[in-house]
Design an enzyme around this catalytic site. Structure first.
Site, mmCIF file in Angstrom:
data_model
loop_
_atom_site.group_PDB
_atom_site.id
_atom_site.type_symbol
_atom_site.label_atom_id
_atom_site.label_comp_id
_atom_site.label_asym_id
_atom_site.label_seq_id
_atom_site.Cartn_x
_atom_site.Cartn_y
_atom_site.Cartn_z
ATOM 1 N N TYR A 265 51.378 28.603 39.916
ATOM 2 C CA TYR A 265 49.965 29.007 39.912
ATOM 3 C C TYR A 265 49.583 29.774 41.158
ATOM 4 O O TYR A 265 48.676 30.599 41.123
ATOM 5 C CB TYR A 265 49.026 27.835 39.655
ATOM 6 C CG TYR A 265 49.249 26.609 40.496
ATOM 7 C CD1 TYR A 265 48.802 26.539 41.805
ATOM 8 C CD2 TYR A 265 49.882 25.506 39.958
ATOM 9 C CE1 TYR A 265 48.996 25.397 42.566
ATOM 10 C CE2 TYR A 265 50.077 24.355 40.711
ATOM 11 C CZ TYR A 265 49.630 24.314 42.018
ATOM 12 O OH TYR A 265 49.823 23.187 42.770
ATOM 13 N N GLU B 27 27.778 50.590 42.956
ATOM 14 C CA GLU B 27 28.766 49.536 42.728
ATOM 15 C C GLU B 27 30.189 50.055 42.902
ATOM 16 O O GLU B 27 31.101 49.289 43.221
ATOM 17 C CB GLU B 27 28.610 48.951 41.326
ATOM 18 C CG GLU B 27 27.301 48.226 41.110
ATOM 19 C CD GLU B 27 27.182 47.718 39.694
ATOM 20 O OE1 GLU B 27 27.249 46.489 39.516
ATOM 21 O OE2 GLU B 27 27.058 48.551 38.769
ATOM 22 N N LYS C 160 30.245 37.829 38.016
ATOM 23 C CA LYS C 160 29.659 38.889 38.853
ATOM 24 C C LYS C 160 28.290 38.393 39.327
ATOM 25 O O LYS C 160 27.243 38.780 38.792
ATOM 26 C CB LYS C 160 29.546 40.187 38.052
ATOM 27 C CG LYS C 160 29.139 41.388 38.875
ATOM 28 C CD LYS C 160 29.180 42.655 38.022
ATOM 29 C CE LYS C 160 28.777 43.863 38.829
ATOM 30 N NZ LYS C 160 28.814 45.094 38.028
ATOM 31 N N ILE D 200 33.092 44.650 33.561
ATOM 32 C CA ILE D 200 33.864 43.451 33.870
ATOM 33 C C ILE D 200 34.688 43.020 32.654
ATOM 34 O O ILE D 200 35.661 42.288 32.807
ATOM 35 C CB ILE D 200 33.000 42.303 34.441
ATOM 36 C CG1 ILE D 200 31.877 41.884 33.501
ATOM 37 C CG2 ILE D 200 32.485 42.677 35.815
ATOM 38 C CD1 ILE D 200 31.085 40.659 34.001
ATOM 39 N N GLU D 201 34.340 43.512 31.492
ATOM 40 C CA GLU D 201 35.173 43.278 30.313
ATOM 41 C C GLU D 201 36.559 43.886 30.523
ATOM 42 O O GLU D 201 37.579 43.295 30.158
ATOM 43 C CB GLU D 201 34.524 43.881 29.063
ATOM 44 C CG GLU D 201 33.267 43.179 28.610
ATOM 45 C CD GLU D 201 31.976 43.660 29.279
ATOM 46 O OE1 GLU D 201 32.017 44.123 30.446
ATOM 47 O OE2 GLU D 201 30.917 43.550 28.641
#
Length: 123
Positions: free
Chosen positions: A54, A22, A99, A73-74
């Site tokens: 935005y 990964e 993910k 991913i946290e």
């Protein structure tokens, strides 16, 4: 009541994950975010200077997710929240990192982490 701007489905190819593979090969991540802010001035003035752009926020989010590499991913979600909270007008934010190609050995549609951050009350 606080108003909200939502951006959903930003796609970024990045190298986030615990496994060495990964870290070596990019995979798609999808990012949703909401920023909470008072939009009353912008609603009255119809002036971009009275709100959060935005488009600018989306580019900043894409850059941080795509330019860094993290195991969790946290951590990615926390970094996105940091970028959003760096804007003085943002009172709070909600960030979801998806993910969809996570290395899980069962059939699944998506894996995601959602975090929320808010400014400490002045006092």
């Amino acid at each position: 009541m606080t108003d909200r701007i939502d951006v959903e489905g930003i796609e970024v190819y990045a190298r986030h994950g615990v496994l060495p593979s990964e870290q070596e090969k990019a995979q798609v991540f999808r990012i949703d975010f909401s920023v909470f802010t008072d939009l009353s001035a912008a609603g009255a003035s119809d002036d971009l200077d009275d709100t959060l752009d935005y488009s600018e926020l989306a580019v900043e989010v894409r850059e941080v997710v795509g330019s860094e590499s993290h195991k969790l991913i946290e951590t990615v979600a926390a970094r996105v929240a940091d970028v959003l909270m760096a804007h003085e007008r943002v009172d709070a934010c909600r960030v979801t990192i998806h993910k969809p190609s996570a290395p899980i050995e069962v059939a699944f549609d998506d894996v995601s982490v959602t975090i929320e951050r808010a400014r400490e009350p002045a006092g």
